[in-house]
Write an enzyme that holds these catalytic residues in place. Structure first.
Site, PDB file in Angstrom:
ATOM      1  N   SER A 158       0.825  -1.249  -0.092  1.00  0.00           N
ATOM      2  CA  SER A 158       0.022  -0.017  -0.079  1.00  0.00           C
ATOM      3  C   SER A 158       0.939   1.359   0.013  1.00  0.00           C
ATOM      4  O   SER A 158       1.573   1.547  -0.959  1.00  0.00           O
ATOM      5  CB  SER A 158      -0.967  -0.120   1.157  1.00  0.00           C
ATOM      6  OG  SER A 158      -1.954   0.938   1.137  1.00  0.00           O
ATOM      7  N   ASP A 177      -2.141   6.425  -3.193  1.00  0.00           N
ATOM      8  CA  ASP A 177      -1.041   5.597  -2.651  1.00  0.00           C
ATOM      9  C   ASP A 177      -0.677   4.553  -3.675  1.00  0.00           C
ATOM     10  O   ASP A 177      -1.361   4.358  -4.654  1.00  0.00           O
ATOM     11  CB  ASP A 177      -1.731   5.065  -1.389  1.00  0.00           C
ATOM     12  CG  ASP A 177      -2.589   4.145  -1.594  1.00  0.00           C
ATOM     13  OD1 ASP A 177      -3.355   4.148  -2.329  1.00  0.00           O
ATOM     14  OD2 ASP A 177      -2.656   3.171  -0.462  1.00  0.00           O
TER      15      ASP A 177
HETATM   16 MG    MG Z   1      -3.464   1.328   0.047  1.00  0.00          MG
END
Ligand code: MG
Length: 452
Positions: A100, A241
């Site tokens: 992430s 992200d």
């Molecule tokens: Mg993420």
């Protein structure tokens, strides 16, 4: 299915994460593949973000799945919500190799259930038990799984997002997209182009070393995006992200829109169109609740973590309560009419749609939101449990909410004190419309922490 938190040994709130070669190894990925394949037979979709360690970890995970008799479809590099959408449509489970927003040396695994949500606590504990006890059901030679490679499946996700907003809604809108060399390098520019936007990009070459900026889309790292927004005269900037389940925004002046304000703007729009409940963690700013209530909507609070928001949304829907939106106040927004997970690509499309219906620029829309003073901090504490007991005793006469940690609710302020699940830390959030009131409550909590 529960929305309460249960402590796990290996998995955190959003899957397993760790530094590659130290905590996150091919051996661990293989064990996760073997465990998942033993728990969930059938067709499993695998995807990954752009990290350099992705191919090695994905190969190990796939080996475990194949050895337990699962058929694996490798969808290649794609956003986590894209894989979640594909699992919901076509597969019996899924796994995404991603860390992430973490720096490039990290990687991890998110396990996806057949309905597209991230695996919940109870099931994750069963998975962990199999990993620790090495309880795997490998199959004989004539029953091993087969592998399919399907990088084009991601187009189904792009189509679904495009269908979710009115056609041509982006005409006349100029956007700059910063996918941060992560999983959305192809998808978000494609979505916005299909909506009719004029799209510029920065950091849009897939590169797991993340040369342009770190995968966390922080205001500091987005300064070059802001420069490009101003230079091109764009209406907004959009950044993701690393695995693009989150999206954050810069206004036409290149100014970062705080993520709770982003959530509030989207909630305002959604609640104006449809009455219902918005689901958010107890850490969410009052700006969201204020905009939801102003439009006749209701708010339902959950523990902190997107899986708790997503699962609570499903539980409320199952009880016949109309749920119109979920979100976290960190750029992660869930649209239940699309799927029950955070979706950065759809969030990008939604904000373009909001601007299309407004004559005012994004900066004015953000400035018109009610203002709150939010203080966020964290403190190291050898015994976080003791700190929580002191807080409980000190604020005993007040309205306390124990959805996650302790939330102190006062008429003019609120505070959340929460022990970290993984580190000797206590996290504190305080908010009030008045700076002084917020600072006073923060000082009271600080004194308790020092005592604890
Ligand atoms: Mg993420």
């Amino acid at each position: 299915m529960s929305s309460r938190k249960i402590k796990k040994r290996l998995f955190g709130t959003n899957g397993v994460r760790g530094i590659v070669g130290r905590d996150m190894t091919p051996e661990l990925a293989l064990s996760i593949g073997l465990a998942l394949g033993s728990l969930r037979k059938g067709r499993i979709a695998v995807g990954r973000d752009t990290r350099t360690s992705g191919p090695a970890l994905a190969s190990a995970l796939k080996a475990g799945l194949l050895a337990t008799g699962c058929d694996v479809t490798d969808c290649g590099i794609l956003p986590t919500p894209a894989l979640q959408y594909l699992v919901m449509k076509h597969f019996d489970a899924g796994a995404v190799i991603t860390a992430s927003h973490n720096p490039p040396e990290y990687n991890g695994v998110k396990v996806i259930e057949p309905d597209g949500t991230e695996m919940g606590d109870e099931e994750t504990i069963l998975l962990e038990d199999r990993i620790f006890s090495r309880n795997f059901t490998t199959t004989p030679w004539n029953d091993t799984g087969s592998e399919h490679v399907a990088p084009a499946l991601v187009h189904e996700y792009i189509d679904a997002v495009v269908r979710h907003v009115p056609g041509g809604i982006g005409e006349g809108c100029t956007v700059v997209v910063d996918p941060g060399s992560g999983a959305a390098c192809f998808t978000t520019p494609a979505i916005l182009t299909r909506l009719g936007c004029r799209v510029y990009t920065i950091n849009s070459q897939m590169d797991g070393r993340f040369p342009g900026r770190l995968p966390e889309p922080s205001a500091d790292g987005l300064a070059p995006l802001g420069d490009l927004v101003r230079a091109t005269g764009a209406d907004l900037g959009i950044a993701h992200d690393g695995d693009a389940d989150r999206a954050v925004f810069l206004d036409e002046n290149g100014r970062f829109i705080e993520e709770n304000c982003e959530f509030a703007l989207i909630a305002d729009r959604v609640c104006r169109e449809r009455k219902g409940t918005v689901v958010a963690p107890v850490s969410t700013s009052l700006v969201v609740e204020t905009m939801v209530r102003r439009n006749g909507g209701k708010i339902h609070y959950t523990p902190v973590g997107s899986i708790y928001v997503a699962r609570t949304m499903r539980m409320l829907e199952a009880d016949g309560i109309p749920v119109v939106l979920g979100g976290e106040g960190n750029g992660g927004i869930i649209y239940p009419s699309h799927q029950f997970c955070r979706d950065g690509g759809l969030t990008a499309a939604m904000v373009v749609a909001i601007l299309a219906g407004e004559s005012r620029p994004l900066s004015v829309l953000a400035d018109e939101l009610p203002r709150f003073h939010l203080i966020k901090d964290k403190f190291s504490a050898d015994t976080p449990e003791l700190v929580m007991k002191t807080i409980e005793a000190s604020f005993a006469g007040e309205i306390l909410d124990r959805t996650d940690g302790i939330r102190i609710n006062r008429p003019d302020a609120w505070a959340l004190v929460r022990p970290s699940g993984t580190e000797p830390l206590v996290r504190v959030i305080v908010e009030s419309a008045e700076r002084k009131t917020a600072e006073q409550l923060f000082t009271e909590i600080m004194q308790c922490i020092q005592k604890g």
